[in-house]
Scaffold this active site. Structure first.
Site, short mmCIF file in Angstrom:
data_model
loop_
_atom_site.label_atom_id
_atom_site.label_comp_id
_atom_site.label_asym_id
_atom_site.label_seq_id
_atom_site.Cartn_x
_atom_site.Cartn_y
_atom_site.Cartn_z
N TYR A 93 0.87 -1.17 0.00
CA TYR A 93 0.00 0.00 0.00
C TYR A 93 0.91 1.23 0.00
O TYR A 93 0.84 2.12 0.85
CB TYR A 93 -0.97 0.00 1.19
CG TYR A 93 -2.29 0.63 0.79
CD1 TYR A 93 -3.15 -0.04 -0.08
CD2 TYR A 93 -2.64 1.91 1.21
CE1 TYR A 93 -4.34 0.55 -0.50
CE2 TYR A 93 -3.82 2.51 0.81
CZ TYR A 93 -4.67 1.81 -0.05
OH TYR A 93 -5.84 2.39 -0.47
N GLY A 134 6.32 8.04 1.07
CA GLY A 134 7.34 7.68 2.06
C GLY A 134 8.14 6.48 1.58
O GLY A 134 9.39 6.51 1.54
N HIS A 135 7.43 5.42 1.16
CA HIS A 135 8.11 4.25 0.60
C HIS A 135 8.91 4.64 -0.63
O HIS A 135 10.03 4.16 -0.84
CB HIS A 135 7.08 3.18 0.18
CG HIS A 135 6.22 2.67 1.30
ND1 HIS A 135 4.87 2.98 1.39
CD2 HIS A 135 6.49 1.86 2.35
CE1 HIS A 135 4.36 2.37 2.44
NE2 HIS A 135 5.31 1.69 3.05
N GLN A 156 4.35 -9.73 13.00
CA GLN A 156 4.56 -8.48 13.72
C GLN A 156 3.26 -7.83 14.19
O GLN A 156 3.27 -6.74 14.75
CB GLN A 156 5.40 -7.51 12.89
CG GLN A 156 4.71 -6.92 11.69
CD GLN A 156 5.71 -6.18 10.81
OE1 GLN A 156 6.61 -6.77 10.23
NE2 GLN A 156 5.55 -4.87 10.70
N LYS A 167 10.34 7.40 10.01
CA LYS A 167 8.95 7.35 10.48
C LYS A 167 8.81 6.31 11.59
O LYS A 167 8.13 6.51 12.59
CB LYS A 167 8.05 7.02 9.29
CG LYS A 167 6.66 6.52 9.62
CD LYS A 167 5.76 7.67 9.93
CE LYS A 167 4.43 7.27 10.54
NZ LYS A 167 3.92 6.00 10.19
N ASP A 168 9.46 5.14 11.39
CA ASP A 168 9.48 4.08 12.41
C ASP A 168 10.87 4.11 13.06
O ASP A 168 11.70 3.23 12.82
CB ASP A 168 9.20 2.72 11.75
CG ASP A 168 7.85 2.71 11.05
OD1 ASP A 168 6.87 2.37 11.71
OD2 ASP A 168 7.78 3.07 9.86
N GLN A 219 12.16 1.17 15.11
CA GLN A 219 12.48 0.05 14.21
C GLN A 219 13.86 0.25 13.56
O GLN A 219 14.67 -0.69 13.47
CB GLN A 219 11.40 -0.04 13.13
CG GLN A 219 11.74 -0.95 11.98
CD GLN A 219 10.56 -1.11 11.03
OE1 GLN A 219 9.67 -1.87 11.29
NE2 GLN A 219 10.54 -0.35 9.94
N LYS A 275 3.09 10.53 6.31
CA LYS A 275 2.45 9.56 5.40
C LYS A 275 2.49 8.18 6.04
O LYS A 275 3.51 7.78 6.63
CB LYS A 275 3.19 9.52 4.08
CG LYS A 275 3.15 10.83 3.34
CD LYS A 275 2.58 10.63 1.96
CE LYS A 275 2.54 11.97 1.25
NZ LYS A 275 1.61 11.98 0.14
N SER A 276 1.40 7.46 5.90
CA SER A 276 1.32 6.10 6.45
C SER A 276 0.23 5.35 5.70
O SER A 276 -0.80 5.93 5.34
CB SER A 276 0.95 6.17 7.94
OG SER A 276 0.53 4.90 8.39
P1 AMP Z 1 5.69 -0.20 6.15
O1 AMP Z 1 5.20 -0.57 4.80
O2 AMP Z 1 4.77 0.70 6.91
O3 AMP Z 1 6.19 -1.37 6.95
O4 AMP Z 1 6.98 0.71 5.91
C1 AMP Z 1 8.05 0.27 5.14
C2 AMP Z 1 9.20 1.24 5.26
O5 AMP Z 1 8.77 2.52 4.81
C3 AMP Z 1 9.67 1.42 6.71
O6 AMP Z 1 11.08 1.51 6.74
C4 AMP Z 1 9.03 2.72 7.11
O7 AMP Z 1 9.72 3.41 8.12
C5 AMP Z 1 9.08 3.49 5.79
N1 AMP Z 1 8.08 4.56 5.81
C6 AMP Z 1 6.75 4.44 6.05
N2 AMP Z 1 6.17 5.65 6.04
C7 AMP Z 1 7.15 6.56 5.81
C8 AMP Z 1 7.20 7.99 5.71
N3 AMP Z 1 6.09 8.74 5.86
N4 AMP Z 1 8.38 8.58 5.47
C9 AMP Z 1 9.51 7.84 5.34
N5 AMP Z 1 9.54 6.49 5.42
C10 AMP Z 1 8.38 5.86 5.67
#
Ligand code: AMP
Length: 282
Positions: free
Chosen positions: A32, A36-37, A61, A149-150, A153, A184-185
């Site tokens: 999704y 950010g990704h 997780q 963002k994380d 982690q 962004k999330s």
């Molecule tokens: P996720 O799909 O949420 O597990 O995120 C995958 C990677 O994308 C992780 O390293 C997150 O920290 C990074 N990520 C998610 N959202 C953002 C964001 N808004 N800005 C930068 N990196 C992000």
């Protein structure tokens, strides 16, 4: 762009690249995908000959009452975004491919995971570390990219790479935000318009905390209270935590010094959102 569902297909391709002396950058995600990704993939694209992205909603997780089932998924849109960035390979396994019958080995950590998200999600980082180490073993990247963002982690993965001699460079990338400041999330999709407006309290409260530090405040307790007071004004918001920790060890600090992480987790309705900033003392 190759799309692989099997570990063996990924191994075959990355081995061929290695034989040619090509460097590999890796971006693990749960899909999704958003800007950010994309920023992580672009960094990987700039710094490596080949880029591998994993898209896997990792059951390990998620806690028993969390949003594993409802977590948003859209593989076609994700693969178009990857293609646009110039990703070379997407690894998109099914859960059985990652956790076959009889699976019982885990990576855990004695430290860094007891605070912040580790407190309210006690099995979360074990799941993250285990899946990330498995991906590292399958992809064998030179560099792997994680978002600030994380932030917890990012520190946990850096520590794991160091402790277990993985020989992989862990690259941290800045938080990408909406124009209105919301980080962004993929989970932002759960928010309705009213909740989205309420969620702006996260970045606003952190901005206030940042200003306090920049103006000379060094008492972590005062910074936490100032942030919590702002969030408390929003009726839809319920604080999970507001904390100030040492960024490397994720241990709470009383005074601001060195590199500190100011991190918050807040429920907006049923949606749990996180945000943070890092302050480096110069
Ligand atoms: P996720 O799909 O949420 O597990 O995120 C995958 C990677 O994308 C992780 O390293 C997150 O920290 C990074 N990520 C998610 N959202 C953002 C964001 N808004 N800005 C930068 N990196 C992000």
């Amino acid at each position: 762009m190759l799309i692989c569902e099997k570990k063996s297909e990924v191994r075959e391709q990355v081995n061929a690249w290695r034989r040619q002396g090509l460097s590999i950058g890796f971006v693990p995600t749960m899909g999704y995908l958003h800007e950010g990704h994309k920023s992580l993939m672009e960094a990987a694209r700039r710094e490596n000959d080949r880029v591998v992205v994993s898209i896997f909603v990792n059951p390990m997780q998620f806690g028993p009452t969390e949003d594993l089932e409802s977590y948003p998924r859209d593989f076609d849109r994700d693969s178009a975004l990857c293609e646009g960035v110039g990703v070379d390979l997407i690894f998109h396994p099914q859960p059985e491919e990652m956790y076959p019958e009889g699976f019982c080995s885990y990576v855990d950590m004695n430290g860094l995971t007891g605070e912040l998200c580790g407190k309210s999600r006690p099995t979360h980082f074990r799941g993250v570390q285990t899946v990330v180490l498995k991906f590292f073993n399958i992809v064998r990247p030179d560099r792997a990219y994680f978002g600030q963002k994380d932030a917890q982690q990012l520190s946990v993965i850096r520590r794991m790479a160091l402790d277990l001699d993985l020989g992989i460079e862990i690259v941290g990338c800045p938080i990408v935000r909406e124009e209105d400041g919301l980080a962004k999330s993929s989970r932002n999709t759960y928010l309705n318009e009213e909740e989205h407006q309420a969620a702006l309290m996260l970045s606003r409260s952190l901005a206030e905390g940042k200003t306090l530090i920049e103006d000379g405040e060094r008492d972590a307790g005062k910074i936490k209270s100032a942030i919590a007071d702002i969030i408390a004004k929003e009726p839809l918001a319920k604080i999970d935590y507001v904390d100030v920790v040492d960024f490397e060890n994720i241990v709470p600090v009383e005074k601001i010094s060195g590199t500190v992480l100011v991190a918050i987790a807040v429920y907006i309705g049923k949606t749990r959102l996180i945000d943070n900033f890092i302050h480096k003392e110069i």
